[in-house]
Design an enzyme around this catalytic site. Structure first.
Site, PDB file in Angstrom:
ATOM      1  N   LYS A 239       0.853  -1.762   0.119  1.00 28.05           N
ATOM      2  CA  LYS A 239      -0.217   0.169  -0.116  1.00 28.05           C
ATOM      3  C   LYS A 239       0.626   1.869   0.060  1.00 28.05           C
ATOM      4  CE  LYS A 239      -4.584  -1.028   1.651  1.00 28.05           C
ATOM      5  NZ  LYS A 239      -4.979  -1.635   2.201  1.00 28.05           N
ATOM      6  N   ARG A 240       2.099   1.197   0.836  1.00 30.36           N
ATOM      7  CA  ARG A 240       2.977   2.254   0.815  1.00 30.36           C
ATOM      8  C   ARG A 240       3.279   2.887  -0.749  1.00 30.36           C
ATOM      9  NH1 ARG A 240       8.465   1.958   1.132  1.00 30.36           N
ATOM     10  NH2 ARG A 240       8.109  -0.280   1.173  1.00 30.36           N
TER      11      ARG A 240
END
Ligand code: GLU
Length: 468
Positions: A239-240
């Site tokens: 997600k980062r």
């Protein structure tokens, strides 16, 4: 060659992400290319972490991507008896044995081996005890003690594991549930899987699985371990990096065929070709052309691919995919389909996502235009009143072709001492509320004379109310 049968076996412990979707796609493409079968199976034996909501969302994501399956979805949780039956067979044939070692003891031994720098492995305490099934007993397979376990990876060639690397691992836990290794193999055998295409994080599982095939005397499928998808910085994709689940990409306005195109190109190539229809992918896909260096996810590239497919897709297709976005705000039944299709034609080269396109289409669908304040102040000014009044009058009898409109507005600018640009901006604000929009003439054509005139009249009212 026997009919190709591939599978996609996600664990429903989370939503479908880019990496998983690409694995599904490669299996699907391989099956479709060879006119074979693609099977969907949910590996939900981890009862704690598996959730129904993830099953639902994974199926929805696959359907949205168009990755249809010919069999399944099968659920491992519904096949426990089958695994037990197969495990029993190995036990009866002396190829597996029951182990009563308590968990704490195994843990303790493992710790010691690690401390002395050894690779932890089961020490075969129970191998010759001839134990039968019973409370607290797990079933272990007899792994080969010497030699090598070898397989030919379709991408990597020969892969060799020394037999010492694999111990007598558990195939059936003491509660009667199969371990991942065992369930996968029994499924792959009973489903007739011919090709396993999966992430290279599974390479280390392969020797264990080969031992199970060997125990059953079954020819294993062909394996292709594909490199993982990494983030732009080379770390494991997460997600980062701004990576979303597949359904979040749908929400963000991506076309399924654009995502498919992008995912296919993540690590696979066909010359320099960037853009592929799904049909072309099916025709051209060959697992052998998958690149062995890890693919890096590039969000800008994904956007560019989406923009391309938006630009070249036909308006009917775009309308179908835009509807969920547009219907959130507008009752689309109020508009003839032709009107919507023409409106799409004017915005499709201007946006990278369907969300952007839907926003750009706002002015075609609202009842009342609201003006960009700065633009209205600058262009909807008293000096423009006679021009706008004249446009309202003349438009009635004007053919709405580019050339005629261009000449008309030019002569108007000259007659009233304005720059063409200023008149265009005033009318643009009147029709769209904004200072940036698709070409003015195409907007007038799509809106039609009636709407155009009524919007210009409204702009005249605005000038009267705000300036005099
Ligand atoms: N269920 C496994 C996973 O989600 C896939 C196992 C396999 O492909 O053999 O990673």
């Amino acid at each position: 060659m026997a009919k190709v049968i591939t599978r996609f076996p996600p664990s429903p412990t989370g939503h479908l992400h880019l990496g998983g979707a690409r694995t599904a796609l490669f299996n699907w493409l391989y099956a479709r290319h060879h006119k074979g079968k693609f099977i969907l199976r949910l590996e939900d034996t981890d009862r704690e972490r598996s959730k129904e909501e993830y099953v639902v969302s994974i199926l929805e994501a696959l359907k949205w991507l168009g990755l249809d399956w010919d069999e399944g979805p099968y659920f491992q949780s519904q096949r426990l008896e089958l695994y037990q039956k197969y495990a029993q067979k190995l036990f009866e044939e002396g190829k597996a044995y029951y182990c009563e070692c308590p968990k704490e003891v195994l843990e303790e031994k493992k710790k010691k081996m690690l401390e002395s720098g050894q690779k932890p492995r089961y020490d075969k305490t129970c191998k010759d005890k001839n134990l039968g099934p019973g409370e607290g007993r797990a079933l272990r397979i007899k792994a080969p003690e010497f030699g090598e376990i070898i397989f030919e990876d379709l991408l990597r060639g020969k892969i060799v594991f020394p037999a010492e690397e694999v111990d007598d691992f558990v195939i059936l836990r003491s509660d009667g549930t199969p371990t991942y290794q065992f369930a996968v193999v029994i499924d792959d055998i009973t489903m007739g899987i011919t090709h396993v295409i999966r992430g290279d994080d599974h390479i280390s599982n392969t020797p264990k699985q080969l031992i199970i095939y060997q125990a059953f005397g079954v020819e294993p499928p062909k394996f292709a371990h594909i490199p993982m998808v990494l983030g732009p910085d080379g770390a494991k994709l997460s997600k980062r990096h701004g990576a979303k689940s597949i359904l979040e990409y749908r929400e963000a306005g991506f076309l399924p065929n654009a995502l498919i195109n992008y995912l296919a190109r993540l690590g696979w190539g066909f010359g320099d070709q960037e853009y592929f229809t799904v049909e072309e992918l099916i025709e051209k896909f060959d697992i052998k052309n998958v690149n062995l260096s890890p693919a890096r996810f590039d969000p800008d590239k994904l956007l560019a691919v989406n923009a391309y497919w938006i630009k070249v897709s036909n308006n009917q297709f775009l309308l179908a995919h835009l509807k969920p976005f547009l219907s959130k705000k507008y009752d689309l039944t109020r508009f003839p389909e032709e009107y919507l299709l023409e409106a799409i034609e004017t915005v499709k080269t201007r946006g990278k996502t369907l969300v952007e396109l839907a926003e750009m289409m706002d002015f075609y669908l609202v009842e009342e235009i609201s003006y960009d304040e700065k633009g209205a102040k600058k262009f909807l000014i008293p000096q423009m009143v006679p021009v706008l009044e004249k446009v309202c009058k003349d438009l009635e009898n004007l053919p709405l072709e580019d050339k005629t409109l261009e000449e008309y507005f030019r002569s108007l600018a000259e007659a009233y001492g304005f720059k063409l640009k200023d008149i265009a901006q005033a009318i643009r604000i009147a029709l769209t509320g904004k200072t940036v929009s698709p070409g003015l003439f195409e907007i007038i054509r799509v809106l039609g004379k009636e709407r155009t005139i009524s919007r210009i009249k409204k702009a005249l009212n605005y000038i009267f109310e705000n300036s005099f």
